[in-house]
Design an enzyme around this catalytic site. Sequence first.
Site, mmCIF file in Angstrom:
data_model
loop_
_atom_site.group_PDB
_atom_site.id
_atom_site.type_symbol
_atom_site.label_atom_id
_atom_site.label_comp_id
_atom_site.label_asym_id
_atom_site.label_seq_id
_atom_site.Cartn_x
_atom_site.Cartn_y
_atom_site.Cartn_z
ATOM 1 N N GLY A 23 -7.118 0.664 -3.695
ATOM 2 C CA GLY A 23 -6.018 -0.024 -3.025
ATOM 3 C C GLY A 23 -6.257 -1.513 -3.068
ATOM 4 N N GLY A 24 -5.544 -2.225 -2.214
ATOM 5 C CA GLY A 24 -5.632 -3.671 -2.242
ATOM 6 C C GLY A 24 -6.946 -4.206 -1.725
ATOM 7 N N MET A 25 -7.660 -3.421 -0.921
ATOM 8 C CA MET A 25 -8.887 -3.937 -0.320
ATOM 9 C C MET A 25 -10.115 -3.102 -0.608
ATOM 10 S SD MET A 25 -7.741 -5.502 3.339
ATOM 11 C CE MET A 25 -7.340 -3.921 4.058
ATOM 12 N N ALA A 26 -9.973 -1.953 -1.237
ATOM 13 C CA ALA A 26 -11.138 -1.088 -1.387
ATOM 14 C C ALA A 26 -10.955 -0.089 -2.524
ATOM 15 C CB ALA A 26 -11.398 -0.341 -0.071
ATOM 16 N N VAL A 28 -12.089 3.966 -3.336
ATOM 17 C CA VAL A 28 -12.483 5.167 -2.602
ATOM 18 C C VAL A 28 -13.148 6.153 -3.566
ATOM 19 C CG1 VAL A 28 -11.709 7.030 -1.081
ATOM 20 C CG2 VAL A 28 -10.533 4.820 -1.049
ATOM 21 N N LYS A 43 -15.471 4.484 1.229
ATOM 22 C CA LYS A 43 -14.559 3.373 0.923
ATOM 23 C C LYS A 43 -15.398 2.110 0.764
ATOM 24 C CE LYS A 43 -10.398 3.304 2.036
ATOM 25 N NZ LYS A 43 -9.033 3.334 2.594
ATOM 26 N N ASP A 141 -1.906 -1.934 9.689
ATOM 27 C CA ASP A 141 -1.415 -1.605 8.351
ATOM 28 C C ASP A 141 -0.904 -0.170 8.286
ATOM 29 O OD1 ASP A 141 -0.810 -2.102 5.678
ATOM 30 O OD2 ASP A 141 -2.760 -1.409 4.984
#
Length: 509
Positions: A23-26, A28, A43, A141
């Site tokens: 995703g945008g930050m991590a 998985v 994550k 979020d």
Amino acid sequence: MTPVSLEGQILGRYRVLEPLGRGGMARVYRAYHPQLDRYVAIKVLRSDLVEDDEFLTRFRREAQAVAGLRHAHIVQVFDFDIQGDMYYMVMELLAGDTLKSRLNDYRVREERMPLGESVRIMLDVLDGLSYAHSEGMIHRDIKPANILLTKRGEAVLGDFGIAHIVGGTRYTASGALLGTLRYMAPEQGLEGVCDERSDIYSLGIVLYEMLTQRPPFEADTPLAVLMKHVNDPLPSPCSVNPALPKVLERVVLKALSKEPDDRYQSAGEMSSALHRAASEAEIALPEAVSVRESSFSTAEAPSESVEVFSGTARERITDVEFADDDTSETATVQPDDYAEAAETELESAPGWRSGLGGAILTALAIILVGNLAMVTVAAPTGYWRLYEIGWPIQILLVGFGLAYVMYRVEGGGLLIPTGTVLTVGMLLAYSSVTGLWSQWRFLWLFLVWGVAGMVLAQVLIIRHVRSKRDVGRFLGMGFMVISIVGIALTGAGAGVSGLIAGLRQLLDL
């Protein structure tokens, strides 16, 4: 730097098996803990976002708080640690689906999610959210991709606290705006302000999408979406889905109020309202969320849907407009310029322009009516001395007009001219009514210091205040009160002066 893939590596006590998604930050991964004989999801936060000097302290504090959450409708965090430049969190591995994937499945089949299932999912999430809020945790979020529909028939809220861990402020150093703008509350996107009611708004967008099969606001750019959240009226859910019960629509409308004070003030309050609406609409609530064939990348692990949509089927998926529906949608502006860019887009909107024009016309009408009122008093009574003594009222009326424009367009740009006009008007009114014009040898200093103070205030607002619109509204209201008080005192002073002059004439006779 974090490797492109950690597959096959050892991360702490866990052996990384395979990637599950990003995703945008991590990123998985599915991993295995040999001592506990347990599969987990790991994550790993993107290392390029770890640029804040206080990140380590914030990561430990927030991750510990998230790991302390224990609730059936919140993804459990087992562990968190740091290895080299990698910050990671270890979570329970859930088999099932995401609400995002489930909604896309319905769209492709041109169906709507049953009302009972929509309400059941929402009640589960609200239950978990109410608990988290009571523990002082804000999600920041909430979106369909972060709501997991497990094979146990539960809706579980994931990614709790991730947005806050990565961004102590609302921006990363690279300029990424944290949170997904399609589901973001106006105050969160425009000012970076979040509380429980911001989560309520995001959840209201999710409910709107479940009931209508589309989010309420869409546009070509993330910033344009944000401006729609801030300015555009909410499209009625019943206009999109005429079969929707009005009682459910009322729940959505309240949750999506522009002003936080007008929304549900807690997740528990919204849950109670949703229960009442379902009962009034006679919606049968299932005991559990329906279990469907998992669209995760593996049978054991959750991830985004790996189904492939193309042609007309893809056109019915809500996330076509943006390449990624992740936690970080980046606008084409940097943090220092974002507030200015947002206000620029706001000012370019037709609604803003019509609001400005209307405010100016109203201000001119107020000045005209004020003059007409003075003539109405003076003409039949012959008391033209009102104009001789009360002429500063003209200046105060202009100040009131400027203050009204300032209030209506909600901007601080008129602070200096409005404040200057009112200061001059008040000083002249005092001198005119009292006749003490000789005091101008020191009264002019008040004007100099007043203008200097307003210039300083304007600079501070430009540099340090994010919500210039709220400041402009507050100052406009204050200036209007000052002008009204000045006009009233000047008029009263002119009247008293006329009365005294009249008495003197009588005595002379």
